[in-house]
Design an enzyme around this catalytic site. Structure first.
Site, short mmCIF file in Angstrom:
data_model
loop_
_atom_site.label_atom_id
_atom_site.label_comp_id
_atom_site.label_asym_id
_atom_site.label_seq_id
_atom_site.Cartn_x
_atom_site.Cartn_y
_atom_site.Cartn_z
N GLY A 8 -11.24 33.57 -100.25
CA GLY A 8 -12.16 34.54 -100.81
C GLY A 8 -13.40 33.89 -101.37
O GLY A 8 -13.99 34.36 -102.35
N GLY A 12 -18.73 36.55 -105.03
CA GLY A 12 -18.11 36.87 -106.31
C GLY A 12 -17.41 35.70 -106.99
O GLY A 12 -17.90 34.57 -106.99
N ILE A 13 -16.26 36.00 -107.57
CA ILE A 13 -15.52 34.98 -108.30
C ILE A 13 -15.12 33.83 -107.38
O ILE A 13 -15.17 32.66 -107.76
CB ILE A 13 -14.28 35.59 -108.97
N ASP A 32 -12.57 32.65 -95.76
CA ASP A 32 -13.09 34.01 -95.96
C ASP A 32 -13.38 34.60 -94.59
O ASP A 32 -13.35 33.90 -93.58
CB ASP A 32 -14.37 33.98 -96.82
N GLY A 73 -9.91 39.64 -102.43
CA GLY A 73 -9.40 40.97 -102.70
C GLY A 73 -10.43 42.01 -102.30
O GLY A 73 -11.63 41.72 -102.29
N SER A 113 -5.75 41.52 -111.69
CA SER A 113 -6.72 42.41 -112.34
C SER A 113 -6.08 43.10 -113.53
O SER A 113 -4.87 43.39 -113.52
CB SER A 113 -7.22 43.47 -111.36
N TYR A 152 -5.36 50.24 -105.36
CA TYR A 152 -5.83 48.93 -105.85
C TYR A 152 -4.93 48.46 -107.00
O TYR A 152 -4.53 47.29 -107.05
CB TYR A 152 -7.28 49.01 -106.32
N LYS A 156 -2.50 45.00 -107.07
CA LYS A 156 -2.57 43.94 -108.08
C LYS A 156 -1.30 43.87 -108.92
O LYS A 156 -0.90 42.79 -109.38
CB LYS A 156 -3.80 44.13 -108.96
#
Length: 258
Positions: A8, A12-13, A32, A73, A113, A152, A156
């Site tokens: 990923g 983002g993160i 990714d 994610g 999350s 979602y 998680k």
């Protein structure tokens, strides 16, 4: 120099995690569906909805890795089957495939999350999901669930429960620690998707409670710490990184300071 796999890493993160380790001088393999915009040591394309591609990737990268940072994610605006197959099943297949490729003393850190709040009240139904290891079966399971419950959150919750159940066996067999990090809302490109699925008013309430949304710089150091030797006695944990928002909801009336 450590050798890190970041799943990923395209945005983002995940992109921030890859940059953190690369800037530190580590060897970073970015995974990714999109090539990262920041420098990495190597890049592999992989669609986490495809178990065969995950297996091919794992069969090609060799062993001797020190950490898997699984950050990938997708939000609840995506098709429900995709959300579960990426956020839960893809993470699981990647993690279990990486365990024998990690050095003893290595670490897996999965990004979950705070939307998974309440996972411990749903262990029976989540256990049904954790019995499934094929994409079609996961999709069929979701079709039988309450369509009003956010997929979602389910994905998680499953990631957290899986992390906790994997931690003991991974430690005993491979000497690898397995933990999760649960951020609250973070200023990333998919924040708008979360506003759409969770309700902008809820995210605004969260921001008002703690003062602001998180940035990736708030989250990355926690992931890095859990992957480090300094965290050598921490496994099976889900660390909330949310400025105490969930705590304010669950701990009861706050202490009044004079």
């Amino acid at each position: 120099m450590s050798r890190i796999v970041v799943v990923g890493a395209g945005s983002g993160i995940g992109a921030a995690v890859a940059k953190y380790f690369y800037d530190r001088g580590d060897h970073v393999l970015a995974v990714d569906i999109r090539e990262p915009r920041t420098p990495v040591s190597e890049f592999r394309h992989c669609d986490l909805r495809d178990a065969e591609r995950i297996a091919a990737l794992l069969g090609d990268i060799g062993s001797g890795w020190d950490m898997l940072a699984h950050v990938a994610g997708i939000p609840g605006t995506a098709p429900a089957a995709d959300v579960l197959n990426v956020n839960y099943l893809g993470m699981r297949l990647m993690t279990e495939g990486m365990l024998p490729l990690l050095n003893e003393g290595g670490s897996v850190v999965t990004v979950a999350s705070t939307a998974a709040l309440g996972w411990d009240q749903r262990t029976e139904i989540l256990s049904e999901l954790l019995e499934l290891t094929e994409g079609d079966a996961v999709a069929q399971w979701q079709e039988r669930q309450d369509p009003g419950y956010p997929v979602y959150s389910t994905s998680k919750q499953a990631a957290i429960l899986y992390t906790k159940r994997l931690a003991g066996p991974a430690w005993a067999k491979y000497g690898v620690r397995v933990n999760a990090v649960s951020p609250g809302p973070v200023e990333t490109p998919i924040l708008a998707d979360f506003e759409q699925t969770m309700g902008k008013e809820i995210l605004d309430m969260c921001r008002a409670t703690v003062g602001r949304h998180a940035t990736v710089e708030d989250i990355v150091p926690v992931i890095a710490f859990l992957g480090s030797p300094e965290a050598r006695w921490i496994t099976g944990q889900d660390i909330h990184v949310d400025a105490g928002f969930l705590n304010s909801m669950t701990a009861g009336p706050p202490v009044q300071l004079i």
